[in-house]
Write an enzyme that holds these catalytic residues in place. Structure first.
Site, short mmCIF file in Angstrom:
data_model
loop_
_atom_site.label_atom_id
_atom_site.label_comp_id
_atom_site.label_asym_id
_atom_site.label_seq_id
_atom_site.Cartn_x
_atom_site.Cartn_y
_atom_site.Cartn_z
N HIS A 290 0.87 -1.18 0.00
CA HIS A 290 0.00 0.00 0.00
C HIS A 290 0.90 1.23 0.00
CE1 HIS A 290 -3.71 2.19 1.39
NE2 HIS A 290 -2.79 3.02 1.81
N HIS A 333 -0.16 3.33 11.54
CA HIS A 333 0.96 4.27 11.44
C HIS A 333 0.87 5.40 12.45
CE1 HIS A 333 -2.13 6.03 8.85
NE2 HIS A 333 -1.51 7.16 8.88
N GLU A 339 -3.66 14.79 10.70
CA GLU A 339 -4.63 14.44 9.66
C GLU A 339 -6.06 14.72 10.11
OE1 GLU A 339 -3.98 10.33 8.78
OE2 GLU A 339 -1.81 10.53 8.83
N HIS A 363 -6.59 12.67 13.52
CA HIS A 363 -5.47 11.88 14.02
C HIS A 363 -4.29 12.83 14.10
CE1 HIS A 363 -8.01 8.58 12.08
NE2 HIS A 363 -8.14 8.46 13.38
N HIS A 369 -2.82 5.37 14.59
CA HIS A 369 -4.14 5.09 14.04
C HIS A 369 -4.01 4.07 12.91
CE1 HIS A 369 -2.52 8.53 11.85
NE2 HIS A 369 -3.23 8.17 10.80
FE FE2 Z 1 -3.07 8.50 8.69
#
Ligand code: FE2
Length: 443
Positions: A290, A333, A339, A363, A369
């Site tokens: 990803h 991460h 964010e 976040h 998260h």
């Molecule tokens: Fe994130």
């Protein structure tokens, strides 16, 4: 009649709503056609390098000095500017909210705006604020300009008509509109729309621009031709109008006797624009793993430090998921960037439930998260056939700075105080014995 737009990002546009209103060959004739006044609107210092030098020439019924009179300071308790920190509100952590409720009665865009987070310094021109709106009325004879920053409006429900100095923009969910710092405008509901809701990013820093594509090359992601700037349009209206101004975090009103949206023609590269998020051409993993979400950056507001954005506007659009032997959703991460996410429609692939269209999550800097327990289980065990993620559009306002939560956001009735429990179901799976090795990596 459908509105007309000019394609391109940061082009040197020219447009006139009366024939011959735009001077040719010079900016400031001794006398302008139709008795118009010439005026320059600068979005950068005069001496900024060509690549970032932005200004437009406006030919208008009255110069802007006639669009203000005395200023009266007013209170807008819900629109906060940085620095702003409530000592008793913990911004550390992860938060999530359901959609903001619609108000009782008639509330227009300006009165509907509510700040969720702030960061940076509005006077120092760094950082940003995130806001939400849920409106039920048009601005009518109320006009607004924000000297403090650029505004990106992300509708989630209900189309809007934004009448700016430079022309009229219609923007619906799955589109965005960006209004440069200092641009006069008013917001109305689109045709047939009773109420509208969405998100706003207020960018105190350098303007949004297109991200570099690097090895991706000359195409894909957001393509310049898909950005649309309005053609000139004006209101020739006499009568009581109220101009609202946000300046260094404070709000003022100034009454005038006419519409300030009186630009008959203009040319230049400092202008509002819209963009249809469905025209974003995503690039992603076509074999395994990803990639970082930066691959979905639509617009970036750079800081002075390369690759370290004041704000990145990132989307998670419909796309095919084809990665082999991979955990396909976003990984767990922690991130130096902070964010703020919203969901325009559908479902976001890192959460099975709880993050609904119109909702938001935060976040913050270095806060862990990732997928909730159900999303992890599903993505870890599902047969990895090609899968189309359809009818989904999440987005992120991501900034290099930690975001401070406002009292409005903390006390919002739709806050989810138990959001962090979405990770409670994630159990220890570790077994250190040789029999448990069973790693199923690339074959
Ligand atoms: Fe994130």
């Amino acid at each position: 009649m459908p509105l007309t737009y000019m394609p391109g990002f940061g082009n040197d546009f020219e447009t006139e709503s009366l024939p011959g209103a735009l001077p040719q060959g010079q900016n400031s004739p001794q006398r302008c056609a139709y008795g118009l006044y010439a005026e320059q609107l600068s979005g950068s210092p005069f001496t900024a390098p060509r690549g970032t030098n932005e200004r437009s020439w406006l030919y208008r019924i009255r110069p802007s000095v006639r669009h203000t009179t005395e200023f009266t300071l007013i209170d807008r308790p819900y629109w906060k500017s940085a620095p702003h920190q409530e000592p008793d509100i913990l911004s550390l952590g992860q938060r999530r909210w359901d959609p903001v409720p619609y108000p009782e009665g008639e509330v227009h865009f300006l009165d509907a705006l509510r700040t969720m987070t702030v960061t940076g310094d509005v006077v120092g021109q760094v950082g940003m604020a995130t806001h939400v709106y849920a409106l039920t009325a048009d601005m009518g004879d109320d006009y607004f300009f924000n000297a403090d920053g650029e505004l990106m409006i992300v509708p989630q429900e209900g189309a809007l008509e934004v009448f700016t100095e430079m022309g009229i923009i219609e923007v619906a969910p799955l589109e965005i509109v960006v209004l440069p710092r200092g641009m006069m405008f008013k917001v109305s509901r689109g045709d047939g729309v009773e109420r509208a809701r969405g998100y706003v990013c207020e960018n105190y820093g350098a303007k949004f621009t297109l991200p570099e594509r690097g090895p991706i090359g000359a195409n894909c992601l957001a393509n310049p031709r898909d950005f649309k700037t309005p053609v000139a349009a004006y209101e020739d209206k006499e009568g009581t109008c109220l101009v609202h101004i946000k300046w260094c975090g404070a709000f003022h009103v100034t009454p005038i006797g006419h519409s300030p949206l009186d630009v008959v023609a203009w040319h230049g590269n400092y202008a509002p624009y819209k963009y249809d998020l469905r025209t974003f051409s995503p690039v992603g993993a076509i074999l395994f793993d990803h990639p970082d979400p930066s691959i979905f950056t639509v617009l970036t507001a750079p800081s002075g430090e390369a690759g370290t954005a004041n704000i990145d506007f990132v989307i998670f659009p419909p796309r095919w998921m084809v990665a082999e032997h991979s955990f396909r959703p976003p990984w767990y991460h922690r991130n130096i960037m902070s964010e703020f996410m919203g969901l325009i429609e559908g479902q976001y692939d890192a959460k099975e439930e709880g993050f609904v269209p119109g909702g938001m999550s935060l976040h913050n800097m270095m806060m862990p998260h990732g997928p909730d327990a159900d999303a992890f289980e599903k993505a870890s065990t599902v047969e990895l056939e090609p899968v189309k993620l359809s009818d989904t559009m999440a987005f992120m306002f991501e900034t290099r700075f930690p975001q401070m939560v406002t009292r409005y956001a903390a006390d919002l009735e739709t806050a989810q105080p138990d959001y962090v429990k979405c990770w409670d179901g994630i159990e220890r799976k570790f077994d250190g014995t040789p029999e448990a090795r069973g790693w199923s990596g690339p074959k």
